[in-house]
Design a protein around this motif. Structure first.
Motif, PDB file in Angstrom:
ATOM      1  N   ALA A 160       0.823  -1.210   0.000  1.00  0.00           N
ATOM      2  CA  ALA A 160       0.000   0.000   0.000  1.00  0.00           C
ATOM      3  C   ALA A 160       0.859   1.263   0.000  1.00  0.00           C
ATOM      4  N   LYS A 163       2.240   3.093  -3.263  1.00  0.00           N
ATOM      5  CA  LYS A 163       1.310   3.918  -4.044  1.00  0.00           C
ATOM      6  C   LYS A 163       1.147   3.418  -5.477  1.00  0.00           C
ATOM      7  N   ALA A 164       1.613   2.208  -5.743  1.00  0.00           N
ATOM      8  CA  ALA A 164       1.432   1.636  -7.081  1.00  0.00           C
ATOM      9  C   ALA A 164      -0.049   1.295  -7.293  1.00  0.00           C
ATOM     10  N   VAL A 165      -0.512   1.450  -8.519  1.00  0.00           N
ATOM     11  CA  VAL A 165      -1.880   1.057  -8.872  1.00  0.00           C
ATOM     12  C   VAL A 165      -1.859  -0.440  -9.141  1.00  0.00           C
ATOM     13  N   ILE A 166      -2.534  -1.202  -8.284  1.00  0.00           N
ATOM     14  CA  ILE A 166      -2.542  -2.665  -8.371  1.00  0.00           C
ATOM     15  C   ILE A 166      -3.979  -3.123  -8.564  1.00  0.00           C
ATOM     16  N   VAL A 167      -4.236  -3.790  -9.674  1.00  0.00           N
ATOM     17  CA  VAL A 167      -5.585  -4.252 -10.000  1.00  0.00           C
ATOM     18  C   VAL A 167      -5.589  -5.772 -10.043  1.00  0.00           C
ATOM     19  N   GLU A 168      -6.464  -6.382  -9.276  1.00  0.00           N
ATOM     20  CA  GLU A 168      -6.581  -7.836  -9.275  1.00  0.00           C
ATOM     21  C   GLU A 168      -7.667  -8.276 -10.233  1.00  0.00           C
ATOM     22  N   GLN A 179      -0.127   1.975 -19.023  1.00  0.00           N
ATOM     23  CA  GLN A 179      -1.163   2.357 -18.054  1.00  0.00           C
ATOM     24  C   GLN A 179      -0.588   2.610 -16.663  1.00  0.00           C
ATOM     25  N   ASP A 180       0.730   2.418 -16.519  1.00  0.00           N
ATOM     26  CA  ASP A 180       1.404   2.546 -15.232  1.00  0.00           C
ATOM     27  C   ASP A 180       0.632   1.780 -14.158  1.00  0.00           C
ATOM     28  N   MET A 181       0.368   0.519 -14.457  1.00  0.00           N
ATOM     29  CA  MET A 181      -0.487  -0.297 -13.595  1.00  0.00           C
ATOM     30  C   MET A 181       0.064  -1.702 -13.486  1.00  0.00           C
ATOM     31  N   ARG A 183      -1.052  -5.519 -12.883  1.00  0.00           N
ATOM     32  CA  ARG A 183      -2.216  -6.406 -12.893  1.00  0.00           C
ATOM     33  C   ARG A 183      -1.819  -7.736 -12.265  1.00  0.00           C
ATOM     34  N   TRP A 213       7.776  -2.187 -11.805  1.00  0.00           N
ATOM     35  CA  TRP A 213       7.115  -0.882 -11.683  1.00  0.00           C
ATOM     36  C   TRP A 213       8.104   0.201 -11.264  1.00  0.00           C
TER      37      TRP A 213
END
Length: 300
Positions: A160, A163-168, A179-181, A183, A213
């Motif tokens: 957390a 601050k990385a954007v993490i999508v499950e 997308q700087d994301m 997955r 990242w």
């Protein structure tokens, strides 16, 4: 020129040891992946109490695995003596490298004036594990205790604070630069192994992607194309693998051996055999990424 008169090359020697370990590590087992019975923490110097960095982490993990050393504490012969310990007769040392700065004067080609310059050069040092010395128990009791923490809770907090954007979702773990994301497959889909729980597998995979990242232009700007060209992808994967191992050691997690390691090993071996300093670069970049990510946790 006789073999005895050839200059010792610390870069080549450490690279050779790591290549040998990779070639004999087993189908999916890598030198920096330790089972739960061994020591997976970063190697620590007995004198300074500081952890080793860069290629020295890999070199000492390789040596610890080869000899089944249970401790992560290391020191030179004299450092152990200073602690009241004695290296057992016949014990073989392990190789680490440190860099010294050499000061020199050089003439400016345009002005003709003398200028001070600096040059870094590598020096070999030989260390022994705590398992190779007598009198270690007394020293061990004086060392600061490892802080008690819930590995899962800390790993969650660590992720957390990046601050990385993490999508499950989906069935693939990857970092998507456009997308700087990051997955990740849903955590409930992860399975364990004989040495790794499903929870550890999820977080170790996430650490791998967080290292990727970290290398984005807006963060550490890790561009390997100039140095490694077409091999830059293989080196970046080695950096992510090593960085994940360093992070898992810091977070108290076991690293998940993945089936895709087998195909990576072939590429890594090719790069390492063709460039004796490649593993130094990869380990240095991995250490930089892991430290940068961990420092975000402490700064939060």
């Amino acid at each position: 020129m006789s073999k005895s008169s050839q200059k010792f090359d610390v870069h080549q020697e450490i690279t050779n040891r790591i290549v040998d370990a990779l070639e004999t590590a087993g189908e999916f087992q890598l030198p920096w992946i330790r089972n739960k019975g061994g020591s997976f923490a970063r190697p620590v110097n007995i004198a300074s109490k500081n952890p080793y960095n860069g290629v020295n982490i890999v070199s000492l993990w390789v040596s610890a695995q080869a000899h089944d050393y249970p401790s992560n504490l290391w020191g030179t012969y004299r450092q152990w003596q200073d602690q009241g310990c004695q290296v057992r007769k016949g014990e073989k040392s392990s190789l680490v490298v440190f860099y010294k700065t050499l000061q020199f004067e050089q003439q400016n080609e345009q002005s003709g004036e003398l200028e001070n310059g600096e040059r870094m050069f590598a020096r070999a040092s030989w260390v022994f594990n705590a398992a190779q010395v007598e009198g270690f128990d007394a020293v061990e009791q004086e060392l600061p205790e490892e802080p008690a923490f819930d590995p899962v809770a800390r790993a969650e907090a660590f992720a957390a604070t990046t601050k990385a954007v993490i999508v499950e979702g989906g069935d693939k773990a990857c970092f998507i630069p456009s997308q700087d994301m990051i997955r990740m497959p849903e955590r409930r889909r992860f399975t364990g192994t004989q040495t790794t729980t499903p929870v550890e597998a999820f977080y170790s995979t996430l650490c791998h992607e967080l290292v990727h990242w970290s290398g984005a232009k807006s963060r550490l700007d890790r561009d390997l194309s100039g140095r490694f060209g077409s091999d830059s992808y293989a080196v970046e994967e080695l950096i992510a693998e090593l960085g994940a191992a360093f992070l898992c050691g810091d977070l108290g997690l076991a690293l998940e051996p993945r089936a895709d390691h087998a195909c990576y090993i072939k590429n890594w071996l090719s790069v390492l055999k063709n460039d004796k300093k490649a593993v130094f670069t990869a380990a240095s970049k991995a250490s930089q990424a892991a430290n940068w990510l961990i420092n975000r946790e402490s700064a939060a």
